[in-house]
Write a protein that holds these residues in place. Structure first.
Motif, PDB file in Angstrom:
ATOM      1  N   VAL A   2       6.197  -1.057   3.147  1.00 56.17           N
ATOM      2  CA  VAL A   2       5.044  -0.634   1.838  1.00 56.17           C
ATOM      3  C   VAL A   2       5.118   1.041   2.191  1.00 56.17           C
ATOM      4  O   VAL A   2       4.487   1.669   0.725  1.00 56.17           O
ATOM      5  CB  VAL A   2       3.767  -0.968   3.005  1.00 56.17           C
ATOM      6  N   VAL A   3       4.916   1.602   3.148  1.00 54.50           N
ATOM      7  CA  VAL A   3       4.927   3.250   2.837  1.00 54.50           C
ATOM      8  C   VAL A   3       5.666   3.883   1.914  1.00 54.50           C
ATOM      9  O   VAL A   3       5.197   4.738   1.815  1.00 54.50           O
ATOM     10  CB  VAL A   3       4.922   3.440   4.570  1.00 54.50           C
ATOM     11  N   VAL A   4       6.767   4.051   2.678  1.00 44.80           N
ATOM     12  CA  VAL A   4       7.461   4.148   1.514  1.00 44.80           C
ATOM     13  C   VAL A   4       7.346   4.190   0.718  1.00 44.80           C
ATOM     14  O   VAL A   4       7.709   5.209  -0.880  1.00 44.80           O
ATOM     15  CB  VAL A   4       9.569   3.286   2.470  1.00 44.80           C
ATOM     16  N   LYS A   5       7.308   3.148   0.012  1.00 48.15           N
ATOM     17  CA  LYS A   5       6.762   2.378  -1.336  1.00 48.15           C
ATOM     18  C   LYS A   5       5.585   3.613  -2.274  1.00 48.15           C
ATOM     19  O   LYS A   5       5.674   3.770  -2.728  1.00 48.15           O
ATOM     20  CB  LYS A   5       6.796   0.816  -1.859  1.00 48.15           C
ATOM     21  N   MET A   6       4.392   3.562  -1.306  1.00 44.45           N
ATOM     22  CA  MET A   6       3.590   4.421  -1.264  1.00 44.45           C
ATOM     23  C   MET A   6       3.655   5.829  -1.216  1.00 44.45           C
ATOM     24  O   MET A   6       3.494   6.213  -2.640  1.00 44.45           O
ATOM     25  CB  MET A   6       2.146   4.188  -0.223  1.00 44.45           C
ATOM     26  N   ARG A   7       4.892   6.404  -0.384  1.00 45.77           N
ATOM     27  CA  ARG A   7       5.338   7.192  -0.675  1.00 45.77           C
ATOM     28  C   ARG A   7       5.286   7.811  -2.311  1.00 45.77           C
ATOM     29  O   ARG A   7       5.599   8.993  -2.739  1.00 45.77           O
ATOM     30  CB  ARG A   7       6.166   8.326   0.216  1.00 45.77           C
ATOM     31  N   SER A   8       6.281   7.227  -2.608  1.00 43.22           N
ATOM     32  CA  SER A   8       7.405   6.965  -3.674  1.00 43.22           C
ATOM     33  C   SER A   8       5.684   7.347  -5.229  1.00 43.22           C
ATOM     34  O   SER A   8       6.199   7.888  -6.790  1.00 43.22           O
ATOM     35  CB  SER A   8       7.841   5.758  -4.356  1.00 43.22           C
ATOM     36  N   LEU A   9       5.142   6.724  -4.946  1.00 43.49           N
ATOM     37  CA  LEU A   9       4.000   6.510  -6.214  1.00 43.49           C
ATOM     38  C   LEU A   9       2.812   7.763  -5.634  1.00 43.49           C
ATOM     39  O   LEU A   9       2.703   7.777  -6.890  1.00 43.49           O
ATOM     40  CB  LEU A   9       3.240   5.426  -6.415  1.00 43.49           C
TER      41      LEU A   9
ATOM     42  N   GLU B 196      -0.189  -0.787  -9.207  1.00 43.85           N
ATOM     43  CA  GLU B 196       0.810  -1.142  -8.305  1.00 43.85           C
ATOM     44  C   GLU B 196       0.713  -0.593  -7.209  1.00 43.85           C
ATOM     45  O   GLU B 196       0.656  -0.868  -6.009  1.00 43.85           O
ATOM     46  CB  GLU B 196       2.293  -0.043  -8.949  1.00 43.85           C
ATOM     47  N   LEU B 197       0.231   0.597  -6.967  1.00 45.42           N
ATOM     48  CA  LEU B 197      -0.525   1.147  -5.958  1.00 45.42           C
ATOM     49  C   LEU B 197      -0.918   0.256  -4.878  1.00 45.42           C
ATOM     50  O   LEU B 197      -1.644   0.409  -3.571  1.00 45.42           O
ATOM     51  CB  LEU B 197      -1.590   2.674  -5.805  1.00 45.42           C
ATOM     52  N   ASP B 198      -2.525  -0.486  -5.781  1.00 47.86           N
ATOM     53  CA  ASP B 198      -3.453  -1.835  -5.564  1.00 47.86           C
ATOM     54  C   ASP B 198      -2.955  -3.101  -4.676  1.00 47.86           C
ATOM     55  O   ASP B 198      -3.731  -2.855  -3.415  1.00 47.86           O
ATOM     56  CB  ASP B 198      -4.389  -1.433  -6.768  1.00 47.86           C
ATOM     57  N   ARG B 199      -1.690  -2.896  -5.524  1.00 48.04           N
ATOM     58  CA  ARG B 199      -0.976  -4.137  -5.236  1.00 48.04           C
ATOM     59  C   ARG B 199      -0.138  -3.866  -3.342  1.00 48.04           C
ATOM     60  O   ARG B 199       0.155  -4.616  -3.386  1.00 48.04           O
ATOM     61  CB  ARG B 199      -0.155  -4.372  -5.721  1.00 48.04           C
ATOM     62  N   LEU B 200       0.045  -2.955  -3.780  1.00 49.61           N
ATOM     63  CA  LEU B 200       0.251  -2.241  -2.232  1.00 49.61           C
ATOM     64  C   LEU B 200      -0.059  -2.081  -0.408  1.00 49.61           C
ATOM     65  O   LEU B 200      -0.257  -2.117  -0.086  1.00 49.61           O
ATOM     66  CB  LEU B 200       1.571  -0.539  -2.143  1.00 49.61           C
ATOM     67  N   CYS B 201      -1.484  -1.991  -1.219  1.00 46.29           N
ATOM     68  CA  CYS B 201      -2.401  -1.478  -0.518  1.00 46.29           C
ATOM     69  C   CYS B 201      -3.038  -3.273   0.167  1.00 46.29           C
ATOM     70  O   CYS B 201      -3.239  -2.713   1.514  1.00 46.29           O
ATOM     71  CB  CYS B 201      -3.706  -0.777  -0.594  1.00 46.29           C
TER      72      CYS B 201
ATOM     73  N   TYR C 235      -8.822   6.597  -3.363  1.00 45.77           N
ATOM     74  CA  TYR C 235      -8.578   5.974  -2.052  1.00 45.77           C
ATOM     75  C   TYR C 235      -8.933   6.451  -0.337  1.00 45.77           C
ATOM     76  O   TYR C 235      -9.008   5.641   0.601  1.00 45.77           O
ATOM     77  CB  TYR C 235      -7.055   5.985  -2.051  1.00 45.77           C
ATOM     78  N   LYS C 236      -9.448   7.700  -0.232  1.00 45.72           N
ATOM     79  CA  LYS C 236     -10.174   8.449   0.740  1.00 45.72           C
ATOM     80  C   LYS C 236     -11.273   7.090   1.483  1.00 45.72           C
ATOM     81  O   LYS C 236     -11.235   7.314   2.146  1.00 45.72           O
ATOM     82  CB  LYS C 236     -10.156   9.643   0.812  1.00 45.72           C
ATOM     83  N   GLY C 237     -11.695   7.105   0.017  1.00 48.02           N
ATOM     84  CA  GLY C 237     -13.621   6.569   0.675  1.00 48.02           C
ATOM     85  C   GLY C 237     -13.753   4.811   0.799  1.00 48.02           C
ATOM     86  O   GLY C 237     -14.204   4.738   0.634  1.00 48.02           O
ATOM     87  N   SER C 238     -12.382   4.007   0.247  1.00 52.78           N
ATOM     88  CA  SER C 238     -12.081   2.899   0.932  1.00 52.78           C
ATOM     89  C   SER C 238     -12.349   2.528   2.029  1.00 52.78           C
ATOM     90  O   SER C 238     -12.209   2.861   3.354  1.00 52.78           O
ATOM     91  CB  SER C 238     -10.690   2.316   0.256  1.00 52.78           C
ATOM     92  N   GLY C 239     -12.846   0.941   2.278  1.00 49.19           N
ATOM     93  CA  GLY C 239     -12.763   0.546   3.320  1.00 49.19           C
ATOM     94  C   GLY C 239     -11.859  -0.277   3.197  1.00 49.19           C
ATOM     95  O   GLY C 239     -11.948  -0.734   4.592  1.00 49.19           O
ATOM     96  N   TRP C 240     -10.545  -0.024   2.548  1.00 51.12           N
ATOM     97  CA  TRP C 240      -9.796  -0.996   3.253  1.00 51.12           C
ATOM     98  C   TRP C 240      -8.956   0.002   3.790  1.00 51.12           C
ATOM     99  O   TRP C 240      -8.302   1.193   3.733  1.00 51.12           O
ATOM    100  CB  TRP C 240      -8.584  -1.518   2.054  1.00 51.12           C
ATOM    101  N   GLN C 241      -8.141  -0.444   4.703  1.00 48.53           N
ATOM    102  CA  GLN C 241      -6.847   0.203   6.035  1.00 48.53           C
ATOM    103  C   GLN C 241      -5.459   0.757   4.582  1.00 48.53           C
ATOM    104  O   GLN C 241      -5.700   1.890   4.882  1.00 48.53           O
ATOM    105  CB  GLN C 241      -7.246  -0.627   7.283  1.00 48.53           C
ATOM    106  N   GLY C 242      -5.785  -0.339   3.772  1.00 46.40           N
ATOM    107  CA  GLY C 242      -4.686   0.010   2.595  1.00 46.40           C
ATOM    108  C   GLY C 242      -4.963   1.074   2.001  1.00 46.40           C
ATOM    109  O   GLY C 242      -3.983   1.820   1.655  1.00 46.40           O
ATOM    110  N   SER C 243      -5.716   0.902   1.933  1.00 45.13           N
ATOM    111  CA  SER C 243      -6.301   2.059   0.252  1.00 45.13           C
ATOM    112  C   SER C 243      -6.176   3.396   1.198  1.00 45.13           C
ATOM    113  O   SER C 243      -5.470   4.321   0.692  1.00 45.13           O
ATOM    114  CB  SER C 243      -7.356   1.766  -0.290  1.00 45.13           C
ATOM    115  N   ARG C 244      -6.968   3.349   2.695  1.00 45.85           N
ATOM    116  CA  ARG C 244      -6.470   5.112   3.296  1.00 45.85           C
ATOM    117  C   ARG C 244      -5.462   5.238   3.311  1.00 45.85           C
ATOM    118  O   ARG C 244      -4.969   6.970   3.582  1.00 45.85           O
ATOM    119  CB  ARG C 244      -7.694   4.597   4.712  1.00 45.85           C
ATOM    120  N   LEU C 245      -4.540   4.038   3.733  1.00 46.79           N
ATOM    121  CA  LEU C 245      -3.188   4.996   4.712  1.00 46.79           C
ATOM    122  C   LEU C 245      -2.515   5.972   2.868  1.00 46.79           C
ATOM    123  O   LEU C 245      -1.974   6.724   2.652  1.00 46.79           O
ATOM    124  CB  LEU C 245      -2.599   3.612   4.501  1.00 46.79           C
TER     125      LEU C 245
END
Length: 249
Positions: free
Chosen positions: A133-140, A105-110, A151-161
């Motif tokens: 999207v951020v609000v949903k990420m925080r809930s997870l 679910e988190l990957d889909r949000l990213c 997620y810290k090491g990802s090349g996607w901005q969404g994953s780093r977020l």
């Protein structure tokens, strides 16, 4: 070329989430040019994917995002008690769902964040959509802390977020050095704003002089870098200046 490569990466991940991996590889290899033209359609496609995800969690995420959208006119996407309560409910649900389902679910949000950032023009509508999207990420976030390094090491901005939202919600896992690096590496104001909010969360648990001194140093460097950019984001400046003011009381 970098944007194009990121597009291919994001689209491949999207297809892989809803089809067989072998099919994804064939489609990506045969239709590289055509994939670029689908960018503007990704939000609608993502909406269809969302409806096929974990029913209970997806409904809860939509509910809290809707509630926050109606009450966030002047809060700038900051953490609220409602979001903290929602995260606690998700943690309870996670016991019966499993972390793998929540990570999907988190990957889909990213992916949704990255597609919104590219598909929508800069402005209030894009910021509002990305904040949702951020609000949903925080809930997870509190339920998936074990994967923060991924997620810290990802090349996607969404994953780093996503990693940043984990640090916002659970500041004990915050990596101050990594957060500080965002202000040198990241180019998007939205992500920097949320990195600043994560630093603000860390301030709430900095209970020793050593921790406060380190946080102050990171915040001062971050503010200097933001102000030296072409057009400093005033929201980020305000968060950092407010944070730094607490060290001079």
């Amino acid at each position: 070329m970098e944007e194009y490569a990121n597009l291919l990466t994001a689209t491949a991940a999207f297809i892989g989430a809803i089809a067989w991996p072998a099919t994804a590889l064939v489609v990506v290899s045969l239709f590289r040019r055509e994939l670029q033209s689908t960018l503007g359609k990704l939000p609608l496609m993502l909406d269809r994917v969302r409806k096929a995800t974990i029913p209970g969690v997806a409904v809860e995420l939509d509910r809290i995002a809707d509630a926050e959208a109606n009450n966030d006119k002047d809060k700038g996407g900051r953490i609220t008690p409602r979001q903290i309560e929602a995260a606690a409910r998700i943690e309870v649900q996670a016991r019966g769902v499993g972390s793998e389902e929540l990570l999907r679910e988190l990957d889909r949000l990213c992916l949704e964040y990255d597609s919104l950032r590219r598909a929508l023009p800069p402005g209030a509508d894009r910021t509002e959509a990305m904040t949702r999207v951020v609000v949903k990420m925080r809930s997870l976030a509190p339920s998936v802390l074990d994967s923060i390094d991924l997620y810290k090491g990802s090349g996607w901005q969404g994953s780093r977020l996503a990693a940043i939202t984990m640090m916002q919600m659970v500041p004990r896992v915050a990596d101050l050095a990594w957060l500080g690096e965002r202000f040198s590496i990241e180019l998007q104001a939205f992500l920097l704003y949320h990195a600043a909010l994560a630093l603000q969360s860390v301030a709430n648990i900095s209970d020793t002089e050593e921790k406060r001194a380190r946080l102050q140093h990171v915040a001062e460097e971050a503010l200097a870098k933001v102000k030296s950019s072409g057009i400093p984001d005033q929201g980020t400046v305000q968060v950092l200046e407010t944070l730094l003011s607490t060290f001079h009381r």
